[in-house]
Design a protein around this motif. Structure first.
Motif, PDB file in Angstrom:
ATOM      1  N   CYS A  16       0.823  -1.210   0.000  1.00 54.63           N
ATOM      2  CA  CYS A  16       0.000   0.000   0.000  1.00 54.63           C
ATOM      3  C   CYS A  16       0.859   1.262   0.000  1.00 54.63           C
ATOM      4  O   CYS A  16       2.054   1.229   0.271  1.00 54.63           O
ATOM      5  CB  CYS A  16      -0.965   0.002   1.178  1.00 54.63           C
ATOM      6  SG  CYS A  16      -0.224   0.466   2.763  1.00 54.63           S
ATOM      7  N   SER A  17       0.211   2.383  -0.253  1.00 50.31           N
ATOM      8  CA  SER A  17       0.905   3.667  -0.340  1.00 50.31           C
ATOM      9  C   SER A  17       1.176   4.284   1.020  1.00 50.31           C
ATOM     10  O   SER A  17       2.003   5.200   1.125  1.00 50.31           O
ATOM     11  CB  SER A  17       0.069   4.648  -1.165  1.00 50.31           C
ATOM     12  OG  SER A  17      -0.258   4.100  -2.419  1.00 50.31           O
ATOM     13  N   PHE A  18       0.474   3.824   2.055  1.00 50.45           N
ATOM     14  CA  PHE A  18       0.631   4.406   3.391  1.00 50.45           C
ATOM     15  C   PHE A  18       1.921   3.868   4.006  1.00 50.45           C
ATOM     16  O   PHE A  18       2.034   2.700   4.363  1.00 50.45           O
ATOM     17  CB  PHE A  18      -0.575   4.051   4.251  1.00 50.45           C
ATOM     18  CG  PHE A  18      -0.614   4.740   5.593  1.00 50.45           C
ATOM     19  CD1 PHE A  18       0.023   5.961   5.811  1.00 50.45           C
ATOM     20  CD2 PHE A  18      -1.305   4.164   6.649  1.00 50.45           C
ATOM     21  CE1 PHE A  18      -0.029   6.591   7.046  1.00 50.45           C
ATOM     22  CE2 PHE A  18      -1.370   4.792   7.876  1.00 50.45           C
ATOM     23  CZ  PHE A  18      -0.725   6.009   8.079  1.00 50.45           C
ATOM     24  N   LYS A  19       2.905   4.725   4.105  1.00 49.81           N
ATOM     25  CA  LYS A  19       4.252   4.297   4.490  1.00 49.81           C
ATOM     26  C   LYS A  19       4.280   3.656   5.877  1.00 49.81           C
ATOM     27  O   LYS A  19       5.033   2.703   6.116  1.00 49.81           O
ATOM     28  CB  LYS A  19       5.187   5.505   4.445  1.00 49.81           C
ATOM     29  CG  LYS A  19       6.654   5.139   4.653  1.00 49.81           C
ATOM     30  CD  LYS A  19       7.541   6.365   4.509  1.00 49.81           C
ATOM     31  CE  LYS A  19       9.006   5.986   4.726  1.00 49.81           C
ATOM     32  NZ  LYS A  19       9.883   7.178   4.623  1.00 49.81           N
TER      33      LYS A  19
ATOM     34  N   ILE B 231      -6.455   9.379   7.596  1.00 47.01           N
ATOM     35  CA  ILE B 231      -5.472   8.607   6.823  1.00 47.01           C
ATOM     36  C   ILE B 231      -5.949   8.307   5.407  1.00 47.01           C
ATOM     37  O   ILE B 231      -5.227   7.690   4.622  1.00 47.01           O
ATOM     38  CB  ILE B 231      -5.094   7.281   7.532  1.00 47.01           C
ATOM     39  CG1 ILE B 231      -6.294   6.332   7.600  1.00 47.01           C
ATOM     40  CG2 ILE B 231      -4.525   7.556   8.921  1.00 47.01           C
ATOM     41  CD1 ILE B 231      -5.938   4.930   8.083  1.00 47.01           C
TER      42      ILE B 231
ATOM     43  N   LYS C 177      -6.211  10.023   2.743  1.00 46.88           N
ATOM     44  CA  LYS C 177      -5.411  10.603   1.654  1.00 46.88           C
ATOM     45  C   LYS C 177      -4.149   9.810   1.335  1.00 46.88           C
ATOM     46  O   LYS C 177      -3.529  10.005   0.277  1.00 46.88           O
ATOM     47  CB  LYS C 177      -5.027  12.039   2.010  1.00 46.88           C
ATOM     48  CG  LYS C 177      -4.189  12.133   3.285  1.00 46.88           C
ATOM     49  CD  LYS C 177      -3.981  13.584   3.699  1.00 46.88           C
ATOM     50  CE  LYS C 177      -3.213  13.691   5.010  1.00 46.88           C
ATOM     51  NZ  LYS C 177      -3.074  15.093   5.467  1.00 46.88           N
ATOM     52  N   PHE C 178      -3.752   8.913   2.239  1.00 49.45           N
ATOM     53  CA  PHE C 178      -2.510   8.155   2.020  1.00 49.45           C
ATOM     54  C   PHE C 178      -2.732   6.887   1.194  1.00 49.45           C
ATOM     55  O   PHE C 178      -1.779   6.159   0.919  1.00 49.45           O
ATOM     56  CB  PHE C 178      -1.877   7.781   3.360  1.00 49.45           C
ATOM     57  CG  PHE C 178      -1.473   8.961   4.196  1.00 49.45           C
ATOM     58  CD1 PHE C 178      -0.399   9.764   3.819  1.00 49.45           C
ATOM     59  CD2 PHE C 178      -2.169   9.289   5.346  1.00 49.45           C
ATOM     60  CE1 PHE C 178      -0.027  10.855   4.580  1.00 49.45           C
ATOM     61  CE2 PHE C 178      -1.799  10.379   6.125  1.00 49.45           C
ATOM     62  CZ  PHE C 178      -0.731  11.172   5.737  1.00 49.45           C
TER      63      PHE C 178
ATOM     64  N   THR D 222      -4.547   4.886  -2.248  1.00 47.88           N
ATOM     65  CA  THR D 222      -5.147   5.050  -3.567  1.00 47.88           C
ATOM     66  C   THR D 222      -6.587   4.543  -3.534  1.00 47.88           C
ATOM     67  O   THR D 222      -6.992   3.821  -2.613  1.00 47.88           O
ATOM     68  CB  THR D 222      -4.364   4.251  -4.627  1.00 47.88           C
ATOM     69  OG1 THR D 222      -4.496   2.847  -4.348  1.00 47.88           O
ATOM     70  CG2 THR D 222      -2.884   4.633  -4.620  1.00 47.88           C
TER      71      THR D 222
END
Length: 591
Positions: A310-313, A371, A373-374, A376
């Motif tokens: 996922c894009s959320f680091k 969260i 926005k983090f 896709t």
């Protein structure tokens, strides 16, 4: 004036007794004066009976009744009479009758009690325990002790009928500090040496199996010097059992029969075993704990694989470094306010959480969350699908080391259930949890420790891992969980010396230490020990759940406080210099 002999308890009379002359004895619960006629609710252990002093029927006892006060002890003789129809009390077992008093004896007076016994008022635990003998006069407390008696008799009858022998084991024994701290007892006749009060009869009940007793039980006091909680006491009562020539299935079947009889005899419930089962790994994965409360859903969902990509680091890093990402779907809870969500965050921080990520599900799969926005659109859709989330739900996420995530989300799950009123006390969900790890690594001690105790048998197929990978060895252990509380547990025991020695070695106990602590058991295992196993139930915990109480203190006659003290007797107390000297203890000891 001759003596009066009690003929009935205060809960024994009904319409069938009308016209009989009876004698009751008990305490004044409350006194009411209705236009000259005095009514007394007379109470004993079993219940209440209304007694009536009518000046037109018998003026002498009526004149005497004017002085009666709360908790005075009385004997009354009179005739059973029907209550007038509009004065009957259908909520009371004796509510259709009353006693018209011909003779009153005041057996003792009482000062005003430190708290009222005729009202449902909040009384502090310390005051209740300081005056426990008054607290136990209250009907709800008396009912708990009566229920305890019924439970013990039910258990004894079942086990006696199932071929068990009730055998006592020693209270003064050897200290084997492998679990909680022992309570130590200094020996006067063996200078400088100490007994320990038993944390459990574990070793003795195994020795009884080696002795050929075949089926043993004991309802026994045990002692642990540990930090206390609502469901723990320094001394507690255990239903202890051990059986020879059996496997897990036979022990579970006997146990389920005992529990079914217990609930039938105490609550009139038909439980219809067998109870559901799950292995330890499944319990942890679905509920975050090996004590799963299955009265409600709110189960954990594993999102670790999704998090890795996922894009959320934050999620991705934790997943890549061996952590886990899990979530709970609180169905229909999107009406939680921001304050409620902040309160939940504050709540879970005490269990190790660094925060609490959440998502409110809006129409068309949209997320409302700090969260959102983090991620896709595709990642949000994947998580929504995995969580079976729809509009009106709230998703709560935990991301950290597995132990932290499971602890945090299991506690969050219970807190959500409390807020949503899902913890129904009249629902009893039993679950066996089986196949526990044999041992777990203690980072503080830098060694493995037994998850149950060192005498639990490993699974035969895992024996080869004892030396190479002890953390991957599973045991033949089983716990019975009721509504999220472990009420009992046990295992098949090790009955071969070489296996026992290997397990002790894996736990960091070398041959010399093993012989020093457990030499008598190791020797016994060389002399024809049969395959055996058993389990133990916490009677106090079990009764707490049966009685619908929130603390085991409410089902123990004389409990201790959170600091292991007794406000009634002021124990523990100091002792004389002479006593200390006789025990070879320094009389000038200071903290």
């Amino acid at each position: 004036m001759g003596s009066l002999v009690r003929t009935h308890s205060c809960n024994a009379l009904g319409k069938e007794n009308i016209g009989e002359e009876v004698t009751l004895m008990g305490w004044v619960l409350r006194r009411r004066d209705h236009g000259g006629v005095i009514f007394i609710d007379l109470r004993d252990r079993d219940g209440l009976t209304q007694v009536v002093f009518n000046p037109e029927v018998n003026p002498a006892p009526h004149a005497k009744a004017h002085q009666l006060r709360s908790e005075w002890v009385l004997a009354v003789r009179g005739k059973v009479s029907a209550r007038p129809g509009d004065m009957a009390n259908p909520k009371l077992a004796t509510g259709e009758i009353e006693i018209l008093v011909d003779e009153l004896r005041i057996l003792n007076t009482s000062e005003t009690p430190p708290f009222p016994l005729d009202e449902e008022v909040e009384v502090g635990d310390m005051l209740r325990m300081q005056y426990r003998y008054l607290d136990l006069r209250r009907p709800e407390m008396a009912a708990n002790l009566i229920m305890r008696h019924k439970a013990v008799q039910s258990i004894r009858n079942y086990l006696n009928d199932s071929g068990f022998l009730d055998i006592e084991t020693p209270m003064l024994t050897r200290s084997t500090p492998e679990g909680a701290r022992d309570y130590l007892v200094p020996s006067r006749v063996n200078a400088g040496k100490f007994y320990a009060l038993p944390q459990s009869p574990q070793l003795f009940k195994q020795l009884l199996m080696i002795a050929g007793m075949d089926r043993y039980y004991q309802i026994v006091k045990c002692f642990r010097d540990e930090d206390l909680r609502a469901d723990r006491q320094p001394e507690f009562t255990q239903i202890d059992m051990e059986l020879s020539f059996v496997d897990e299935e036979q022990i579970i079947k006997v146990t389920e029969g005992m529990i079914a009889k217990l609930f039938k005899d105490t609550l009139g419930l038909d439980l219809n075993p067998p109870f559901k089962r799950m292995v330890y790994d499944e319990a942890i994965s679905r509920f975050g704990t090996d004590r799963p409360d299955t009265r409600f859903g709110l189960e954990l969902v594993n999102l670790t694989d999704i998090a890795k990509a996922c894009s959320f680091k934050v999620f991705r890093t934790i997943a890549d470094e061996g952590g886990t990402v899990r979530a709970i779907n609180a169905k229909g809870c999107a009406n939680f306010s921001r304050k409620e969500l902040d309160d939940l965050t504050t709540y879970v921080v005490q269990f190790g959480a660094k925060g609490l990520a959440w998502v409110k599900m809006k129409a068309d799969g949209e997320w409302q969350s700090p969260i959102a926005k983090f991620f896709t659109d595709e990642e949000r859709a994947d998580i929504t699908r995995a969580m079976d989330a729809v509009e009106g739900d709230v998703l709560f996420f935990g991301a950290d080391k597995p132990a932290v995530v499971f602890q945090v989300l299991s506690e969050l799950r219970l807190e959500l259930a409390r807020r949503l009123d899902l913890l129904k006390k009249d629902v009893f969900n039993f679950t066996w949890v089986t196949d526990f790890p044999l041992m777990e690594y203690d980072e503080k001690e830098k060694r493995f420790q037994a998850l149950h105790h060192p005498f639990t048998s490993p699974r035969e197929e895992d024996l080869d891992k004892l030396e190479s990978d002890p953390g991957k060895v599973y045991s033949r252990a089983y716990d019975l969980v009721l509504n999220g509380t472990e009420i009992g547990g046990g295992s098949i025991r090790i009955h071969q010396r070489d296996v026992q020695a290997r397990v002790l070695k894996a736990l960091g106990i070398d041959a010399e230490e093993a012989n020093e602590k457990f030499g008598f058991l190791l020797r016994a295992l060389e002399l024809g020990a049969p395959p055996h196993g058993g389990l133990a139930f916490g009677l106090d915990r079990l009764l707490m759940l049966i009685c619908g109480c929130s603390s085991i203190r409410d089902v123990i006659a004389f409990p201790k406080t959170q600091k292991a003290t007794c406000p009634l007797t002021e124990a523990p107390s100091g002792v004389s210099r002479k006593q200390l000297t006789e025990l070879y203890l320094r009389p000038d000891w200071k903290e």
